[in-house]
Design a protein around this motif. Sequence first.
Motif, PDB file in Angstrom:
ATOM      1  N   ARG A 199       0.823  -1.223   0.000  1.00 45.71           N
ATOM      2  CA  ARG A 199       0.000   0.000   0.000  1.00 45.71           C
ATOM      3  C   ARG A 199       0.850   1.264   0.000  1.00 45.71           C
ATOM      4  O   ARG A 199       0.485   2.271   0.609  1.00 45.71           O
ATOM      5  N   ASP A 200       1.997   1.188  -0.644  1.00 46.22           N
ATOM      6  CA  ASP A 200       2.922   2.324  -0.758  1.00 46.22           C
ATOM      7  C   ASP A 200       3.354   2.890   0.586  1.00 46.22           C
ATOM      8  O   ASP A 200       3.800   4.040   0.666  1.00 46.22           O
ATOM      9  N   VAL A 201       3.224   2.106   1.645  1.00 45.29           N
ATOM     10  CA  VAL A 201       3.547   2.614   2.972  1.00 45.29           C
ATOM     11  C   VAL A 201       4.584   1.752   3.681  1.00 45.29           C
ATOM     12  O   VAL A 201       5.530   2.267   4.280  1.00 45.29           O
ATOM     13  N   THR A 202       4.420   0.444   3.623  1.00 42.34           N
ATOM     14  CA  THR A 202       5.234  -0.473   4.416  1.00 42.34           C
ATOM     15  C   THR A 202       6.063  -1.383   3.521  1.00 42.34           C
ATOM     16  O   THR A 202       5.529  -1.998   2.598  1.00 42.34           O
ATOM     17  N   ASN A 203       7.348  -1.485   3.821  1.00 41.67           N
ATOM     18  CA  ASN A 203       8.217  -2.433   3.143  1.00 41.67           C
ATOM     19  C   ASN A 203       7.941  -3.799   3.776  1.00 41.67           C
ATOM     20  O   ASN A 203       8.361  -4.068   4.890  1.00 41.67           O
ATOM     21  N   ARG A 204       7.205  -4.627   3.044  1.00 43.35           N
ATOM     22  CA  ARG A 204       6.699  -5.885   3.592  1.00 43.35           C
ATOM     23  C   ARG A 204       7.351  -7.086   2.930  1.00 43.35           C
ATOM     24  O   ARG A 204       7.400  -7.198   1.712  1.00 43.35           O
ATOM     25  N   GLY A 205       7.806  -7.995   3.758  1.00 44.06           N
ATOM     26  CA  GLY A 205       8.248  -9.303   3.300  1.00 44.06           C
ATOM     27  C   GLY A 205       7.088 -10.269   3.411  1.00 44.06           C
ATOM     28  O   GLY A 205       6.201 -10.104   4.264  1.00 44.06           O
ATOM     29  N   TYR A 206       7.080 -11.272   2.554  1.00 43.22           N
ATOM     30  CA  TYR A 206       6.004 -12.256   2.559  1.00 43.22           C
ATOM     31  C   TYR A 206       6.602 -13.642   2.384  1.00 43.22           C
ATOM     32  O   TYR A 206       7.339 -13.884   1.417  1.00 43.22           O
ATOM     33  N   ILE A 207       6.305 -14.528   3.311  1.00 45.03           N
ATOM     34  CA  ILE A 207       6.749 -15.916   3.201  1.00 45.03           C
ATOM     35  C   ILE A 207       5.632 -16.682   2.500  1.00 45.03           C
ATOM     36  O   ILE A 207       4.570 -16.927   3.084  1.00 45.03           O
ATOM     37  N   ALA A 208       5.873 -17.016   1.241  1.00 45.99           N
ATOM     38  CA  ALA A 208       4.849 -17.663   0.425  1.00 45.99           C
ATOM     39  C   ALA A 208       4.810 -19.169   0.648  1.00 45.99           C
ATOM     40  O   ALA A 208       3.728 -19.773   0.698  1.00 45.99           O
ATOM     41  N   MET A 209       5.981 -19.777   0.757  1.00 46.62           N
ATOM     42  CA  MET A 209       6.052 -21.231   0.887  1.00 46.62           C
ATOM     43  C   MET A 209       7.217 -21.597   1.790  1.00 46.62           C
ATOM     44  O   MET A 209       8.317 -21.067   1.638  1.00 46.62           O
ATOM     45  N   LEU A 210       6.958 -22.495   2.710  1.00 47.11           N
ATOM     46  CA  LEU A 210       7.997 -23.088   3.552  1.00 47.11           C
ATOM     47  C   LEU A 210       7.670 -24.555   3.661  1.00 47.11           C
ATOM     48  O   LEU A 210       6.561 -24.915   4.068  1.00 47.11           O
ATOM     49  N   SER A 211       8.614 -25.385   3.286  1.00 49.05           N
ATOM     50  CA  SER A 211       8.359 -26.822   3.307  1.00 49.05           C
ATOM     51  C   SER A 211       9.633 -27.570   3.673  1.00 49.05           C
ATOM     52  O   SER A 211      10.706 -27.270   3.148  1.00 49.05           O
ATOM     53  N   VAL A 212       9.498 -28.520   4.585  1.00 51.81           N
ATOM     54  CA  VAL A 212      10.600 -29.413   4.944  1.00 51.81           C
ATOM     55  C   VAL A 212      10.066 -30.834   4.839  1.00 51.81           C
ATOM     56  O   VAL A 212       8.978 -31.141   5.355  1.00 51.81           O
ATOM     57  N   HIS A 213      10.811 -31.685   4.171  1.00 52.54           N
ATOM     58  CA  HIS A 213      10.403 -33.085   4.016  1.00 52.54           C
ATOM     59  C   HIS A 213      10.155 -33.687   5.400  1.00 52.54           C
ATOM     60  O   HIS A 213      10.923 -33.450   6.335  1.00 52.54           O
ATOM     61  N   LYS A 214       9.088 -34.477   5.529  1.00 54.77           N
ATOM     62  CA  LYS A 214       8.689 -34.992   6.840  1.00 54.77           C
ATOM     63  C   LYS A 214       9.784 -35.804   7.527  1.00 54.77           C
ATOM     64  O   LYS A 214       9.864 -35.818   8.751  1.00 54.77           O
ATOM     65  N   ASN A 215      10.642 -36.466   6.764  1.00 53.55           N
ATOM     66  CA  ASN A 215      11.732 -37.252   7.367  1.00 53.55           C
ATOM     67  C   ASN A 215      12.858 -36.381   7.913  1.00 53.55           C
ATOM     68  O   ASN A 215      13.758 -36.888   8.586  1.00 53.55           O
ATOM     69  N   TRP A 216      12.823 -35.084   7.626  1.00 49.00           N
ATOM     70  CA  TRP A 216      13.906 -34.179   8.039  1.00 49.00           C
ATOM     71  C   TRP A 216      13.415 -33.105   9.009  1.00 49.00           C
ATOM     72  O   TRP A 216      14.140 -32.149   9.301  1.00 49.00           O
ATOM     73  N   ARG A 217      12.230 -33.257   9.532  1.00 50.89           N
ATOM     74  CA  ARG A 217      11.695 -32.258  10.457  1.00 50.89           C
ATOM     75  C   ARG A 217      12.288 -32.415  11.851  1.00 50.89           C
ATOM     76  O   ARG A 217      12.923 -33.411  12.154  1.00 50.89           O
ATOM     77  N   LYS A 218      12.075 -31.401  12.679  1.00 51.18           N
ATOM     78  CA  LYS A 218      12.556 -31.365  14.070  1.00 51.18           C
ATOM     79  C   LYS A 218      14.083 -31.324  14.148  1.00 51.18           C
ATOM     80  O   LYS A 218      14.689 -31.833  15.089  1.00 51.18           O
ATOM     81  N   ARG A 219      14.713 -30.701  13.155  1.00 48.08           N
ATOM     82  CA  ARG A 219      16.178 -30.543  13.157  1.00 48.08           C
ATOM     83  C   ARG A 219      16.578 -29.077  13.010  1.00 48.08           C
ATOM     84  O   ARG A 219      17.743 -28.777  12.778  1.00 48.08           O
ATOM     85  N   GLY A 220      15.607 -28.172  13.071  1.00 46.08           N
ATOM     86  CA  GLY A 220      15.904 -26.750  12.965  1.00 46.08           C
ATOM     87  C   GLY A 220      16.035 -26.239  11.542  1.00 46.08           C
ATOM     88  O   GLY A 220      16.433 -25.096  11.325  1.00 46.08           O
ATOM     89  N   ILE A 221      15.687 -27.060  10.568  1.00 43.29           N
ATOM     90  CA  ILE A 221      15.833 -26.667   9.163  1.00 43.29           C
ATOM     91  C   ILE A 221      14.868 -25.532   8.816  1.00 43.29           C
ATOM     92  O   ILE A 221      15.271 -24.522   8.225  1.00 43.29           O
ATOM     93  N   ALA A 222      13.620 -25.665   9.197  1.00 42.02           N
ATOM     94  CA  ALA A 222      12.625 -24.636   8.866  1.00 42.02           C
ATOM     95  C   ALA A 222      12.986 -23.300   9.505  1.00 42.02           C
ATOM     96  O   ALA A 222      12.937 -22.256   8.844  1.00 42.02           O
ATOM     97  N   SER A 223      13.355 -23.313  10.773  1.00 44.83           N
ATOM     98  CA  SER A 223      13.682 -22.045  11.433  1.00 44.83           C
ATOM     99  C   SER A 223      14.929 -21.412  10.820  1.00 44.83           C
ATOM    100  O   SER A 223      14.995 -20.187  10.671  1.00 44.83           O
ATOM    101  N   THR A 224      15.896 -22.215  10.420  1.00 41.83           N
ATOM    102  CA  THR A 224      17.096 -21.669   9.774  1.00 41.83           C
ATOM    103  C   THR A 224      16.739 -21.054   8.424  1.00 41.83           C
ATOM    104  O   THR A 224      17.216 -19.963   8.084  1.00 41.83           O
ATOM    105  N   LEU A 225      15.895 -21.725   7.651  1.00 48.81           N
ATOM    106  CA  LEU A 225      15.473 -21.174   6.359  1.00 48.81           C
ATOM    107  C   LEU A 225      14.766 -19.830   6.538  1.00 48.81           C
ATOM    108  O   LEU A 225      15.057 -18.864   5.826  1.00 48.81           O
TER     109      LEU A 225
END
Length: 197
Positions: free
Chosen positions: A69-95
């Motif tokens: 809206r010409d006012v705020t510099n906004r970031g948008y996270i459109a997609m975040l995905s981690v394969h189910k076998n690799w979850r709970k290792r901090g990968i998503a939070s690091t990304l």
Amino acid sequence: MNSIIYRQYSGESELPHIMALVQHELSEPYVIYTYRYFLQQWPHLAFLAYPSQSADPVGVVVCKQSMHRDVTNRGYIAMLSVHKNWRKRGIASTLVRRTIEVMKKHGVEEVVLETEYDNSAALSLYESLGFIREKRLYRFYLNGKDAFRLVLVVPSPDLEDEDKDDRKALPIRFLSPPRMITIPSLPYDSDDEVSSR
């Protein structure tokens, strides 16, 4: 245990891997043009996570950053995905952290995203990173599920510098705008499988 290597998106050759991860792990379907919309305009805001012994990524984040809206510099996270076998290792939070750091270099003021209202793992992840629930979006997804819009207010570098220089003068770094409220979690009754509508 394999170590994880994080790399910025490097081109179209990675697109099939990104699409496979997102389509396999997320409920919302996307066409190839949606991926290209984000990846061609904001390639610096997409990161992939690779096990050190593999050429196939196990995690991906795809984002954008623009003026809202010409006012705020906004970031948008459109997609975040981690394969189910690799979850709970901090990968998503690091990304997510890596992407937000790049956004900060480009003056981001807030970062937003949507996630399904009952995705407790995603809500916990984002809330642990400082996101707050701004709004419930009813029947937001194609599958009819509601979503929460989450927002992370990013303090300006000036406020962060002031905070480091004089912590007593500024005990609260920033206040969220009045439009942001915390929405409590709704109770879930597993016996209530059928909607009453």
